[in-house]
Design an enzyme around this catalytic site. Structure first.
Site, mmCIF file in Angstrom:
data_model
loop_
_atom_site.group_PDB
_atom_site.id
_atom_site.type_symbol
_atom_site.label_atom_id
_atom_site.label_comp_id
_atom_site.label_asym_id
_atom_site.label_seq_id
_atom_site.Cartn_x
_atom_site.Cartn_y
_atom_site.Cartn_z
ATOM 1 N N SER A 1 0.734 -1.393 0.004
ATOM 2 C CA SER A 1 -0.116 0.103 0.056
ATOM 3 C C SER A 1 0.967 1.368 0.128
ATOM 4 O O SER A 1 1.963 1.121 -0.704
ATOM 5 C CB SER A 1 -1.072 -0.095 1.211
ATOM 6 O OG SER A 1 -1.535 1.290 1.295
ATOM 7 N N TYR B 1 -4.475 8.520 -6.184
ATOM 8 C CA TYR B 1 -3.487 7.344 -5.543
ATOM 9 C C TYR B 1 -3.887 6.976 -4.213
ATOM 10 O O TYR B 1 -4.068 6.185 -3.810
ATOM 11 C CB TYR B 1 -2.086 8.135 -5.357
ATOM 12 C CG TYR B 1 -1.038 7.133 -4.966
ATOM 13 C CD1 TYR B 1 -0.500 6.063 -5.807
ATOM 14 C CD2 TYR B 1 -0.311 7.316 -3.640
ATOM 15 C CE1 TYR B 1 0.466 5.181 -5.307
ATOM 16 C CE2 TYR B 1 0.737 6.255 -3.466
ATOM 17 C CZ TYR B 1 1.016 5.245 -4.277
ATOM 18 O OH TYR B 1 1.976 4.464 -3.892
ATOM 19 N N LYS C 1 -5.088 3.531 -2.695
ATOM 20 C CA LYS C 1 -4.489 2.796 -1.594
ATOM 21 C C LYS C 1 -5.312 2.718 -0.405
ATOM 22 O O LYS C 1 -5.345 1.720 0.507
ATOM 23 C CB LYS C 1 -3.066 3.741 -1.193
ATOM 24 C CG LYS C 1 -2.185 3.564 -2.358
ATOM 25 C CD LYS C 1 -1.719 2.143 -2.438
ATOM 26 C CE LYS C 1 -0.510 2.080 -3.683
ATOM 27 N NZ LYS C 1 -0.252 0.743 -3.925
#
Length: 282
Positions: free
Chosen positions: A134, A148, A152
Site C-alpha cells: 500500500s 493514488y 491505496k
C-alpha cells in the site's frame, strides 16, 4: 528455509530489489512484468531458481496463467508479493474519470486479480502469505494525491478484511505502508502528471509537479533495506497484519492515529448519543 516467492512489478524499482534479495537468499522466485525479457535482463539473466513470466496485473487471464506457470515450475506458492502499481498525480478536478478508474484498475483491482488467482492454491496447501504494498498515502490523505490515496485507502480496507476470509486456512496477510523510498515511483514510466486545465489550480499544479520531480532519487528510504525487511517478514511464522515502513511513514501514521483518537473523543458527546430511544419524529 527456501520458499517460492511471487513478485509483481519485478522489472524495476522495489520489485527488482525484492526479487534480487530473494534470489540471493536462496528462494525460488517468480518475477513478473509486462515485458518479461526486460525483467530477466534486469535480474541478471536465466537462473535455476528463477522463473520470469509475463503479467499485466489488470488482466485476470494473465494472473491465472502466471499462477499456473508457478505451480508447473515449482509445485507450490508460499509468498505472494503484490508490488506493482502506478501513480496518477494531480488535484481531483484535473483528474479525469477515466484516469481515476485507471488508477483503481492498477492499484486495487490489479492486486485483487493476482490474489484471486493464487488463493485457491494457497487454500489447497492450507498455507500461504499475501503481502500487498500500500503506501503511507493509504492511511494519510495528501495534497496532489487524491486518486493514488483513494486507491491505496481501498487497498487497506480490502487487505484488512481479507485477513478474516483466509485466516482459517493458515493464510497470512500483511499490508505494507512505505513512506518515501527511492523506488522509481516518481519517474515518468510510473507517474502520470496532470496537464494544468483549470486556472485556479494552474500555479499550484505547475509548482507541485516541479517539486515532486525534484524529489525523485532524493527520497530518504533505501529500497534495498525495504526489500530485506519484507523478506524478513515473509520468513516469520506470525507475520504482522500491517507493516509501516520508513521513519517518515511511522511519524506520519503516529500523528494520524493521534488525530483520529482526538476526533473520536470530540465526537463522543454528539456522536455517542444517537441510539434509538423508541420515539419517532417526522
Amino acid at each position: 528455509m527456501s520458499k517460492v516467492i511471487f513478485v509483481t512489478g519485478a522489472g524495476r524499482g522495489l520489485g527488482t530489489y525484492i526479487a534480487r534479495e530473494a534470489l540471493a537468499a536462496g528462494h525460488q522466485v517468480v518475477a513478473t512484468g509486462r515485458r518479461p525479457e526486460e525483467v530477466e535482463k534486469t535480474l541478471g539473466g536465466p537462473q535455476h531458481n528463477l522463473l520470469v513470466t509475463k503479467l499485466d496485473i489488470t488482466s485476470l487471464e494473465d494472473a491465472q496463467a502466471a499462477a499456473q506457470a508457478t505451480i508447473d515450475r515449482f509445485g507450490r506458492i508460499d509468498v505472494l508479493i503484490n508490488n506493482a502499481g502506478n501513480f496518477f498525480a494531480g488535484y481531483f478536478e484535473e483528474i479525469t474519470p477515466a484516469q481515476m478508474r485507471q488508477q483503481f484498475e492498477t492499484n486495487l483491482f490489479g492486486p485483487m486479480n493476482v490474489t484471486r488467482a493464487f488463493l485457491p492454491l494457497m487454500r489447497g496447501q492450507r498455507a500461504g502469505h499475501v503481502i500487498t504494498l500500500s503506501s503511507s498515502a493509504g492511511l494519510i490523505g495528501q495534497e496532489f494525491c487524491v486518486a493514488y490515496a483513494a486507491s491505496k485507502f481501498a487497498v487497506e480496507g480490502w487487505m484488512e478484511s481479507l485477513r478474516y476470509d483466509v485466516e482459517p486456512y493458515n493464510i497470512h496477510t500483511t499490508v505494507v505502508e512505505p513512506g518515501f523510498f527511492r523506488t522509481e515511483l516518481l519517474v515518468d514510466a510510473s507517474t502520470t502528471w496532470p496537464e494544468p486545465t483549470i486556472d485556479d489550480y494552474a500555479e499550484r499544479t505547475t509548482a507541485t509537479i516541479a517539486a515532486w520531480k525534484s524529489m525523485n532519487g532524493q527520497q530518504s528510504g533505501d529500497p534495498a533495506k525495504l526489500a530485506h525487511a519484507l523478506l524478513t517478514i515473509a520468513d516469520q511464522d506470525k507475520p504482522p497484519l500491517r507493516f509501516v515502513a520508513g521513519a517518515d511513514a511511522i511519524e506520519g501514521v503516529t500523528a494520524k492515529a493521534q488525530e483520529l483518537l482526538a476526533q473520536t473523543e470530540a465526537s463522543r458527546e454528539l456522536g455517542g448519543n444517537l441510539g434509538y430511544d423508541g420515539t419517532f419524529s417526522a
